[in-house]
Design a protein around this motif. Structure first.
Motif, PDB file in Angstrom:
ATOM      1  N   CYS A   4      -6.193   1.607   7.109  1.00  0.00           N
ATOM      2  CA  CYS A   4      -5.207   2.640   7.473  1.00  0.00           C
ATOM      3  C   CYS A   4      -4.759   2.537   8.935  1.00  0.00           C
ATOM      4  O   CYS A   4      -3.623   2.872   9.249  1.00  0.00           O
ATOM      5  CB  CYS A   4      -5.777   4.033   7.235  1.00  0.00           C
TER       6      CYS A   4
ATOM      7  N   CYS B 168       0.831  -1.206   0.000  1.00  0.00           N
ATOM      8  CA  CYS B 168       0.000   0.000   0.000  1.00  0.00           C
ATOM      9  C   CYS B 168       0.868   1.260   0.000  1.00  0.00           C
ATOM     10  O   CYS B 168       1.810   1.377   0.774  1.00  0.00           O
ATOM     11  CB  CYS B 168      -0.917  -0.004   1.218  1.00  0.00           C
TER      12      CYS B 168
ATOM     13  N   GLY C 260      -0.886   4.242  -0.009  1.00  0.00           N
ATOM     14  CA  GLY C 260      -1.838   5.270   0.405  1.00  0.00           C
ATOM     15  C   GLY C 260      -1.192   6.184   1.448  1.00  0.00           C
ATOM     16  O   GLY C 260      -0.116   5.882   1.969  1.00  0.00           O
TER      17      GLY C 260
ATOM     18  N   CYS D  95      -4.894   3.191  -1.012  1.00  0.00           N
ATOM     19  CA  CYS D  95      -5.460   2.738   0.264  1.00  0.00           C
ATOM     20  C   CYS D  95      -6.270   1.438   0.155  1.00  0.00           C
ATOM     21  O   CYS D  95      -7.126   1.293  -0.700  1.00  0.00           O
ATOM     22  CB  CYS D  95      -6.340   3.837   0.829  1.00  0.00           C
ATOM     23  N   MET D  96      -5.971   0.497   1.043  1.00  0.00           N
ATOM     24  CA  MET D  96      -6.700  -0.777   1.069  1.00  0.00           C
ATOM     25  C   MET D  96      -7.764  -0.777   2.150  1.00  0.00           C
ATOM     26  O   MET D  96      -8.307  -1.825   2.493  1.00  0.00           O
ATOM     27  CB  MET D  96      -5.717  -1.934   1.296  1.00  0.00           C
ATOM     28  N   GLY D  97      -8.020   0.382   2.731  1.00  0.00           N
ATOM     29  CA  GLY D  97      -9.079   0.483   3.733  1.00  0.00           C
ATOM     30  C   GLY D  97      -8.687  -0.050   5.097  1.00  0.00           C
ATOM     31  O   GLY D  97      -9.557  -0.408   5.886  1.00  0.00           O
TER      32      GLY D  97
HETATM   33  S1  FES Z   1      -3.306   4.050   3.328  1.00  0.00           S
HETATM   34 FE1  FES Z   1      -2.716   1.976   3.392  1.00  0.00          FE
HETATM   35  S2  FES Z   1      -4.513   1.000   4.070  1.00  0.00           S
HETATM   36 FE2  FES Z   1      -5.111   3.068   3.954  1.00  0.00          FE
END
Ligand code: FES
Length: 158
Positions: free
Chosen positions: A125, A80, A82, A121-123
């Protein structure tokens, strides 16, 4: 195999009105979900059904990160990138993953054992930084945990 795919494709396409260009994204999503990735043949068939040029369908699909044009490996590793994971240093693991799996992000190994993908993002965070391998999440990854993850992956495949 291709005949089976044609049948599946027909079942998907029949649910969408012909020539409705706003159906393109959901159709491509469904096709990918069934086949795992988009092939030239599938893209051509979607274009024919929607009365759109193949290169237009391809360029729309290529615009979005969510579409793949190659099959995943047996173990699909997602790192990830994100915001939360990035702030927790997720990208510092990229080099080690690429080195150990002997591939670059966005590719699949020749033997199709591994594929590596940088994702948004995999939700999860609150568990940053996160790595997902197939359906298994690895939360709060540390350098030591990464070594264990890679070791266990290699044990399964070598
Ligand atoms: S930024 Fe990696 S899971 Fe949300």
């Amino acid at each position: 195999m291709f005949c089976l795919m044609n049948e599946i494709l027909e079942k998907i396409l029949v649910r969408y009105p012909a020539n409705r260009k706003d159906s393109l994204l959901p159709i491509l999503q469904e096709v990918q979900q069934v086949n795992g990735y988009l092939t030239d043949d599938l893209i051509a068939e979607v274009g024919r059904t929607l009365n759109m040029p193949v290169n237009k369908v391809f360029s729309v699909a290529a615009f979005y990160d969510q579409f793949r044009f190659r099959p995943h490996g047996l173990y699909h590793v997602q790192l990830c990138r994100g915001t939360a994971c990035h702030l927790h240093g997720s990208l510092s693991y990229l080099g080690e993953l690429e080195k150990q799996l002997k591939l670059k992000a966005g590719t699949t190994s020749r033997d199709r054992r591994y594929s590596l993908e940088l994702v948004n993002c995999m939700g999860a965070c609150e568990s940053a930084p996160v790595i997902r391998i197939n359906d298994v999440y690895h939360p709060h990854v540390t350098p030591e945990a990464l070594t264990r993850i890679i070791h266990s992956l290699k044990e399964k495949t070598e």
